[in-house]
Write an enzyme that holds these catalytic residues in place. Sequence first.
Site, short mmCIF file in Angstrom:
data_model
loop_
_atom_site.label_atom_id
_atom_site.label_comp_id
_atom_site.label_asym_id
_atom_site.label_seq_id
_atom_site.Cartn_x
_atom_site.Cartn_y
_atom_site.Cartn_z
N LYS A 138 34.72 30.17 0.79
CA LYS A 138 34.77 29.79 -0.61
C LYS A 138 34.73 31.06 -1.44
O LYS A 138 33.48 31.70 -1.41
CB LYS A 138 33.95 28.63 -0.94
CG LYS A 138 33.98 27.68 -0.07
CD LYS A 138 33.11 26.34 -0.54
CE LYS A 138 32.93 25.49 0.68
NZ LYS A 138 31.92 25.62 1.51
N HIS A 175 35.27 27.63 -5.03
CA HIS A 175 33.98 26.81 -4.96
C HIS A 175 33.74 26.03 -6.09
O HIS A 175 33.06 24.82 -6.00
CB HIS A 175 32.87 27.82 -4.70
CG HIS A 175 31.82 27.13 -4.00
ND1 HIS A 175 30.99 28.10 -2.97
CD2 HIS A 175 31.21 26.14 -3.65
CE1 HIS A 175 30.11 27.32 -2.64
NE2 HIS A 175 30.31 26.08 -2.99
N ASP A 228 32.46 25.76 8.25
CA ASP A 228 32.68 25.60 6.72
C ASP A 228 31.61 26.72 6.26
O ASP A 228 30.20 26.37 6.19
CB ASP A 228 32.14 24.42 6.16
CG ASP A 228 32.46 24.55 4.62
OD1 ASP A 228 33.56 24.40 4.03
OD2 ASP A 228 31.51 24.46 3.99
N TYR A 234 26.75 31.59 -0.01
CA TYR A 234 25.73 31.15 1.39
C TYR A 234 25.13 32.54 1.98
O TYR A 234 24.07 32.20 2.69
CB TYR A 234 26.16 30.31 2.52
CG TYR A 234 27.16 28.76 2.05
CD1 TYR A 234 26.76 28.43 0.54
CD2 TYR A 234 27.90 28.05 2.72
CE1 TYR A 234 27.40 27.11 0.13
CE2 TYR A 234 28.42 27.01 2.32
CZ TYR A 234 28.21 26.36 1.04
OH TYR A 234 28.68 25.35 0.61
P1 NAP Z 1 24.40 17.27 4.64
O1 NAP Z 1 25.43 17.81 5.87
O2 NAP Z 1 24.77 15.68 4.25
O3 NAP Z 1 22.85 17.02 5.33
C1 NAP Z 1 22.29 18.17 5.89
C2 NAP Z 1 20.85 18.02 6.17
O4 NAP Z 1 20.69 16.67 7.07
C3 NAP Z 1 19.99 19.15 6.85
O5 NAP Z 1 18.83 19.16 6.09
C4 NAP Z 1 19.85 18.60 8.21
O6 NAP Z 1 18.79 19.41 8.69
C5 NAP Z 1 19.86 17.29 8.10
N1 NAP Z 1 20.74 16.54 9.52
C6 NAP Z 1 21.85 16.93 10.10
N2 NAP Z 1 22.34 16.22 11.04
C7 NAP Z 1 21.18 15.42 11.01
C8 NAP Z 1 20.93 14.22 11.77
N3 NAP Z 1 21.74 13.71 12.86
N4 NAP Z 1 19.90 13.34 11.47
C9 NAP Z 1 19.14 13.60 10.59
N5 NAP Z 1 19.19 14.71 9.79
C10 NAP Z 1 20.27 15.45 9.94
O7 NAP Z 1 24.50 17.93 3.48
P2 NAP Z 1 24.86 19.43 3.16
O8 NAP Z 1 24.35 20.68 4.02
O9 NAP Z 1 24.34 19.64 1.88
O10 NAP Z 1 26.44 19.48 3.15
C11 NAP Z 1 27.24 19.68 4.14
C12 NAP Z 1 28.21 21.26 4.09
O11 NAP Z 1 29.01 20.71 3.12
C13 NAP Z 1 26.91 22.16 3.77
O12 NAP Z 1 26.34 22.82 4.78
C14 NAP Z 1 28.13 22.95 3.27
O13 NAP Z 1 28.82 23.78 4.26
C15 NAP Z 1 29.01 22.03 2.58
N6 NAP Z 1 28.66 21.80 1.09
C16 NAP Z 1 29.59 22.20 0.13
C17 NAP Z 1 29.24 22.27 -1.35
C18 NAP Z 1 30.46 22.69 -2.21
O14 NAP Z 1 29.90 22.94 -3.59
N7 NAP Z 1 31.64 22.89 -2.00
C19 NAP Z 1 27.85 21.99 -1.61
C20 NAP Z 1 27.25 21.45 -0.71
C21 NAP Z 1 27.45 21.43 0.67
P3 NAP Z 1 18.92 20.40 9.93
O15 NAP Z 1 19.72 21.53 9.55
O16 NAP Z 1 17.30 20.86 9.80
O17 NAP Z 1 19.13 19.65 11.04
#
Ligand code: NAP
Length: 315
Positions: free
Chosen positions: A79, A112, A45, A50
């Site tokens: 997106k 997005h 994704d 990004y």
């Molecule tokens: P998330 O996946 O809930 O959390 C990611 C965070 O958690 C990172 O800081 C990562 O750190 C840490 N992490 C990952 N695996 C872990 C584990 N097993 N134990 C503890 N910590 C862990 O949050 P997100 O990145 O905000 O959301 C996921 C994805 O959704 C994004 O990357 C993006 O692709 C998408 N997204 C879309 C939108 C939108 O508007 N459509 C908005 C936000 C996000 P490290 O990388 O340091 O391991």
Amino acid sequence: MSSATITLSNGVAMPAIGLGTWQSSPAEVTAAVKASVKAGYRLIDTASVYQNEEAIGTAIKELIEEGVVKREELFITTKAWTHELAPGKLEESLRSSLKKLQLENVDLYLAHMPTAFNNEMTAHIATPVEDIWRQLDAVYKSGLTKAVGVSNWNNDQIARVLALGLTPVHNSQVELHLYFPQHEHVNFCKSHNISVTSYATLGSPGRVNFTLPTGQKLDWAPAPSELEDANVLAAAKKYNKTPAQVLLRYALDRGLAIIPKSVHENRIIENFKVFDFKLTADEIAKLEEKKISQRLFLQDFMVGHPEDAFASERK
Ligand code: NAP
């Protein structure tokens, strides 16, 4: 470890788990994508905003050249950011993403946001969501993407574009986690045969480190850590899993797709090892007993835009 797929309304199979890449720098994301595909992930994704599509394209190309995976086995989501939703901009924006990704088409292209802005994001463009959807319909029909969807749109906005009778919405990607479970949105999408992808499934613990290109930090809604929730810890102990794996399973067991982000190989592997246990309906209810509903991603830049998706929540 076997995975799972979700069938979109047009018959396309979307992996239920993918690698998130928001905040993954180009230097980090190449290794992360390679580690994820080698661990069994098939969905990546990303988004033009990004600024890592080029590095992801390089990783995909190298994985294919090394014989690790075939293009048709991968599911790539990208997106269109707000300036790309302006009238007449979407097709050239998708072509620009495809060039960076070194692909002929993507598997899923999402608007997005429901709000169009100028390039600098200094001025609203009052394009209605219907016009954004007409552009998505056109790129779908041209074959540049195998499915189309929306992100951060509310139910009314989705209903309005469904009423056009064009290509249906195949996917809605929204903030969704234990402390923001989005039951109403999920029920709405289910009733319209729209798959739902949860973002921030782990509570997005890294969001607070986000800085805009200007160096400015954003204000984030206060939120307790879901990784430290007592019920999550109890379920993790019961199944001999980590809190992260329980939070991911919580979404999977509600029939949702997940895209956890990590740039660390050990966590990328950990986040994929979620297919050897399941939470029961009672366990899901127990996890949800706190009844917290806290949106983390307020998307304040939409305030004042006629298509601000969260306007009714802000009052
Ligand atoms: P998330 O996946 O809930 O959390 C990611 C965070 O958690 C990172 O800081 C990562 O750190 C840490 N992490 C990952 N695996 C872990 C584990 N097993 N134990 C503890 N910590 C862990 O949050 P997100 O990145 O905000 O959301 C996921 C994805 O959704 C994004 O990357 C993006 O692709 C998408 N997204 C879309 C939108 C939108 O508007 N459509 C908005 C936000 C996000 P490290 O990388 O340091 O391991």
